[in-house]
Structure formats: structure tokens, C-alpha cells
Design a protein around this motif. Structure first.
Motif, PDB file in Angstrom:
ATOM      1  N   ALA A 153       8.833  35.082   5.199  1.00 21.45           N
ATOM      2  CA  ALA A 153       9.617  34.879   3.319  1.00 21.45           C
ATOM      3  C   ALA A 153      10.424  36.587   3.651  1.00 21.45           C
ATOM      4  O   ALA A 153      10.942  36.993   2.497  1.00 21.45           O
ATOM      5  CB  ALA A 153       8.343  34.780   2.598  1.00 21.45           C
ATOM      6  N   ASN A 157      13.117  34.259   2.193  1.00 23.99           N
ATOM      7  CA  ASN A 157      12.571  32.869   1.906  1.00 23.99           C
ATOM      8  C   ASN A 157      11.722  31.743   1.808  1.00 23.99           C
ATOM      9  O   ASN A 157      10.495  33.070   1.256  1.00 23.99           O
ATOM     10  CB  ASN A 157      12.930  32.051   3.878  1.00 23.99           C
ATOM     11  N   ARG A 158      11.492  30.520   1.324  1.00 25.15           N
ATOM     12  CA  ARG A 158      10.507  30.647   0.258  1.00 25.15           C
ATOM     13  C   ARG A 158       9.281  30.267   2.021  1.00 25.15           C
ATOM     14  O   ARG A 158       8.833  30.163   3.090  1.00 25.15           O
ATOM     15  CB  ARG A 158      10.338  28.984  -0.104  1.00 25.15           C
ATOM     16  N   HIS A 283       4.319  24.477  -9.289  1.00 27.47           N
ATOM     17  CA  HIS A 283       4.576  25.828  -9.398  1.00 27.47           C
ATOM     18  C   HIS A 283       5.021  26.228  -9.973  1.00 27.47           C
ATOM     19  O   HIS A 283       3.814  27.769 -10.498  1.00 27.47           O
ATOM     20  CB  HIS A 283       5.804  25.849  -8.716  1.00 27.47           C
ATOM     21  N   THR A 415      15.906  26.368  -1.627  1.00 25.11           N
ATOM     22  CA  THR A 415      16.052  27.224  -0.336  1.00 25.11           C
ATOM     23  C   THR A 415      15.521  28.737  -0.070  1.00 25.11           C
ATOM     24  O   THR A 415      14.063  29.041   0.270  1.00 25.11           O
ATOM     25  CB  THR A 415      16.907  27.553   0.814  1.00 25.11           C
ATOM     26  N   ILE A 417      14.106  32.348  -3.037  1.00 22.33           N
ATOM     27  CA  ILE A 417      12.918  32.712  -4.591  1.00 22.33           C
ATOM     28  C   ILE A 417      13.640  33.107  -5.606  1.00 22.33           C
ATOM     29  O   ILE A 417      13.492  33.459  -6.216  1.00 22.33           O
ATOM     30  CB  ILE A 417      12.284  33.417  -3.731  1.00 22.33           C
ATOM     31  N   ARG A 420      12.516  32.227  -9.470  1.00 19.79           N
ATOM     32  CA  ARG A 420      11.259  32.843  -9.682  1.00 19.79           C
ATOM     33  C   ARG A 420      11.957  33.813 -10.196  1.00 19.79           C
ATOM     34  O   ARG A 420      11.416  34.148 -11.858  1.00 19.79           O
ATOM     35  CB  ARG A 420      10.858  33.834  -8.386  1.00 19.79           C
TER      36      ARG A 420
END
Length: 508
Positions: A153, A157-158, A283, A415, A417, A420
């Protein structure tokens, strides 16, 4: 991979097991289980190979067994030795030690980042659990999971990793891997119960070897039933030991079995918009994609008496076929409990009244998947010979009659974050069954994440023949008696529309 595409079987991830790296090594180094150097006899151009997979819309993960450290035959040995203060000419093994901060840093920068730069998306951390560690009580698999998740991450990235089960609580990091599964009907019968109840400790992203990994015997029916169940598992992952008898490619089986397998693998790909929305729910809200029946019906004793039955998201329940067929009837059966209300076969629209247990009988091509009255299930339209997983240009929204309901489709860039922080887009479908109206709301949020032109097809399943009106005018539809479905092409939908559904529920 080429054969899968030729056969029109979509796949989104290429999982490359340990033979990606050199395994036949000089005896003085010990086992070839651990490795970081590409086997160029099998992969003469690793970077080109990875790019070829990614150009065809596949992510890539490589298998890791880090326990033996870094030895002198590795291409990265010199760089790793210098970083660790070891004389590169000494040929001394650099031990695996995840209690050492310096080793951890170099483990990633020298051994993994170069492969990621070539196209590896994430890692499969395999067979590393236990108490073999320099620090008392430290399970190396937990540390590997923790630091791999942080490291992958690092550029926004996730934090996706794939790892073996490390005990309760280890679901914090990875897509889980149950370990090698025995090939047998008994093993298949255990999987739905095991996977659903894994949610009881929060392990929603659980995967097992679909079709089984080892032992057993080649059985077309068993493999087909296992794959069908796998389509309605949290992670759809075919896996086997290296054997011509255990391979899970559909074309290794009879024509009948292969055709069913292909159909269901395409369905899994089509289900991605629905599954993605349910995983977003997991999530944000901690509600797993797959859950036991008693999650929704805790006060009903019947919910505890169907251990192999489960909810697949908010709209569907699955009672998988996990026993051999009757050789004369060519059918198998599963006992299903239907909660109060109306329920429909997801595939053919057959209607059931709830509040009771029933026996579902199915031929090889059929699986026990039921949609609640009012269910709304968004699918992507099947794209021939494509693995694409972008937010689809064409949505097929399957709607079942009998009750009012709302479903909000969740989409993002798939793809990074940014989701969030609310960088996503939502499209709400609202069914008012009393008024016989379906409202498709204009997407809200970051509409730039959607295709420039998105078309929507409405599929009303479990209904009699009828028609749909839009702005007072009838929209041409095609009725299919076999699935009791009215298919209506709505074309591009950008603003809120309300459709009048001039249909009634089927009578069966």
C-alpha cells in the motif's frame, strides 16, 4: 491463458505458483522451496510475460515461501548481502528473520520491489505459520501479513495480499487461503458450512481450493458442482496440485461438464458489480458477502438447521448441490429453508412460498440459488473473449417481483484508496411493487468514474408476459418463457427515470 480466452472464459487474476522461481538448485543450498529468481527455462522473458498478462486485463500474484532466507544462487543475493552487511563472496545464507527491522526493509526493497516494478500486483504468502522465530511468541506469518499489507500500500495501492490461515484475527490483512483441500464429496459438503461460519470471526474474504487440490479421483460431476458452488463463494479461485488428472481447466472434462463450467465462470464475471457492492458493504459496515442464515433470522430455529445454506449478499440465498446425482433421475437435491415471503429461482424465475423447508432438485446445469421477492441484482453484460473488470458500459439489472426494495450500486476506481474519502459513485434502484414502479436514480458522487455512455437493460424475472412504460410510452421488450423473464433495453440512462411495470408475478 490463451486457451481460456479462446474458450471465452474470463479470468481476472493469474496466480502463479512456486514454479515461477528456480526450484532445481545445487544440493549445498538445500531445498528449492524458497526462491526469488525467475525460472527462465519456463519464463524466458518475465517482464514481457507479466506485461502480456496485464495487457489482457489480468492482475498477477506470485507464490512465496520465505522460510529459507536468501541464498547464494539468487540473482538478488549480492544486493541483499551488501545491504545486510554480509560479504557477497562468502556465499553465506542470509537467514529469514522478521524480528530484524533491517532484514524486513531489505526483504521488500531488494527482493520484492523489483518484481513489482516488472508487473507483480501482490503476493501469495504460503506455508510460513508457526513458532519458528527468533522472537519468542512471534508467528512469522502474522508479521509477513502485516508488513506485506503495509508495503503493497506504500504508493496508495489497496493493501491486497493473499495468505494462508494464521488463526483467529488473521483476517485483518489478507484474502485467506484454507490450505490444500482433499478432493472428495465429503470435502465439498463441508465447504459451504465452513466458509459461511468463517464470517463468525470476521473472516469474510475466505477462499478454498475450488475443485480440491489433492488425492481423490477425477470426477466430472464433483468438479462441476464444486465450481458452481465456488461462483457463490467470497473468492472464486481454481487450484490443484500439478497433475494432468487434477487440472481444473473446463476442457479437461466431458463436454456437458465443460459447458456448465464455462457458463458459471462467465456468470461469476457478470456478478462483479453485485459482488463489488457487497464487498464495499463489508469494508464500510463489516457485513460479509457470505453469511449463515441466522444472521438475518436469529430468532428462527430453522435458520440454524441448514448449515450448508447461506446468504450471498443482501439479495440472494444459496443452497448448493453438494451430493452426487441419482443415477436414474440424473438430478441431485438439497434441503433448503425459505424464510417467510416469496422466493424465486434465480435462473428460471420459478416461484416458491416461504416459511418452510423444501427440497430443491437440480440437473447438473442448475444450482440452488434463490432471490427474495423484490431482489435487485446488477450484472455486467458478458463481453466475449474479454477479462475486463472496469465499471461496465452495459449493466443488466435483474429484478424480481413481489415486494418493494432498494439496491444501491457502489462503484469506484477499483484500484486506489480514494474510496475511503468518498471518491465513489452510487446508483440507486428502487422498486415500489404496490405501485408497480421501478425508479433508476441518476448516479450521485464522482460520475467521472463511470463510462461516458452507459446503457441499462432491465430483466424482470419470475413474471408473466407484459410490458414496461417510460414517460407514458411502452418500451419494447422480449419475453423468454424458459426463464419467465421480460428483457427491456432501456439504452443510455443519465438522469432519474421511473418505469411503470405492467407485469404480474408468475403463477407457479
Amino acid at each position: 491463458m490463451t486457451r481460456f480466452k479462446t474458450e471465452d472464459i474470463p479470468f481476472s487474476v493469474s496466480v502463479i505458483d512456486m514454479d515461477w522461481h528456480v526450484t532445481d538448485i545445487p544440493e549445498r543450498y538445500g531445498s528449492g522451496w524458497t526462491g526469488y529468481t525467475w525460472n527462465r527455462d519456463l519464463f524466458p522473458d518475465p517482464r514481457g510475460f507479466l506485461q502480456w498478462l496485464k495487457d489482457d486485463d489480468r492482475m498477477v500474484t506470485l507464490n512465496l515461501h520465505p522460510a529459507d532466507g536468501v541464498r547464494g544462487f539468487e540473482e538478488a543475493y549480492e544486493a541483499m548481502a551488501v545491504a545486510m552487511g554480509v560479504d557477497p563472496e562468502s556465499d553465506v545464507r542470509i537467514p529469514f528473520d522478521f524480528s530484524d527491522r533491517t532484514f524486513i526493509e531489505n526483504y521488500f526493497t531488494k527482493l520484492h520491489h523489483p518484481h513489482e516494478a516488472d508487473g507483480v500486483d501482490f503476493w501469495w504468502i504460503d506455508w510460513q505459520q508457526g513458532a519458528n522465530s527468533k522472537m519468542k511468541g512471534l508467528d512469522p506469518l502474522w508479521m509477513l501479513n502485516h508488513y506485506h499489507a503495509l508495503d503493497i500500500a506504500r504508493d496508495g495501492n489497496r493493501p491486497l495480499i493473499f495468505s494462508r490461515y494464521a488463526g483467529p484475527g488473521s483476517h485483518r490483512y489478507p484474502v485467506g487461503f484454507s490450505g490444500d483441500t482433499i478432493i472428495s464429496w465429503a470435502s465439498l459438503q463441508f465447504q459451504p458450512y465452513f466458509t459461511a461460519t468463517a464470517s463468525n470471526i470476521g473472516y469474510g474474504w475466505w477462499s478454498h481450493d475450488i475443485g480440491g487440490h489433492q488425492r481423490g479421483e477425477k470426477d466430472d460431476e464433483l468438479s462441476t458442482r464444486w465450481l458452481q458452488y465456488g461462483v457463490f463463494s467470497p473468492i472464486m479461485r481454481l487450484h490443484s496440485t500439478m497433475s494432468i488428472f487434477n487440472g481444473k481447466e473446463p476442457w479437461r472434462y466431458s463436454t456437458d461438464a465443460a459447458n456448465v463450467m464455462k457458463k458459471y465462470l462467465r456468470l461469476r464475471h457478470q456478478l462483479v458489480p453485485y459482488i463489488y457492492t457487497m464487498n464495499a458493504r463489508n469494508h464500510f459496515d463489516g457485513l460479509p458477502l457470505v453469511s449463515p442464515m441466522y444472521y438475518e433470522h436469529p430468532e428462527d430455529d430453522q435458520a440454524y438447521n441448514v448449515p450448508n445454506q447461506f446468504y450471498f449478499g443482501t439479495e440472494l440465498i444459496v443452497a448448493p448441490m453438494v451430493t452426487p446425482m441419482h443415477r436414474k433421475l440424473h438430478m441431485t437435491a438439497a434441503t433448503a429453508w425459505l424464510p417467510e415471503g416469496e422466493w424465486f429461482d434465480f435462473f428460471n424465475g420459478h416461484r416458491y412460498r416461504g416459511g418452510k423447508q423444501i427440497r430443491l432438485f437440480r440437473y447438473l446445469e442448475d444450482q440452488g440459488v434463490l432471490a427474495k421477492a423484490g431482489a435487485i441484482v446488477p450484472l455486467g453484460r458478458h463481453l466475449e473473449h474479454s477479462n475486463a473488470l472496469h465499471n461496465p458500459d452495459d449493466l443488466e439489472v435483474v429484478v424480481f417481483p413481489g415486494a418493494s426494495n432498494r439496491f444501491t450500486l457502489f462503484e469506484d476506481d477499483s484500484t486506489g484508496i480514494a474510496h475511503r474519502d468518498g471518491v465513489n459513485v452510487e446508483t440507486t434502484f428502487a422498486l415500489d411493487w404496490e405501485a408497480r414502479e421501478l425508479t433508476i436514480a441518476a448516479p450521485t458522487g464522482h460520475r467521472d468514474l463511470l463510462p461516458e455512455n452507459r446503457s441499462i437493460t432491465l430483466i424482470l424475472r419470475g413474471v408473466r408476459e407484459g410490458y414496461v412504460q417510460r414517460d407514458g410510452e411502452s418500451v419494447t421488450g422480449v419475453y423468454d418463457h424458459a426463464t419467465q423473464s421480460l428483457r427491456v433495453e432501456l439504452g443510455e440512462v443519465t438522469d432519474t427515470i421511473t418505469l411503470s411495470l405492467q407485469v404480474e408475478m408468475s403463477t407457479n
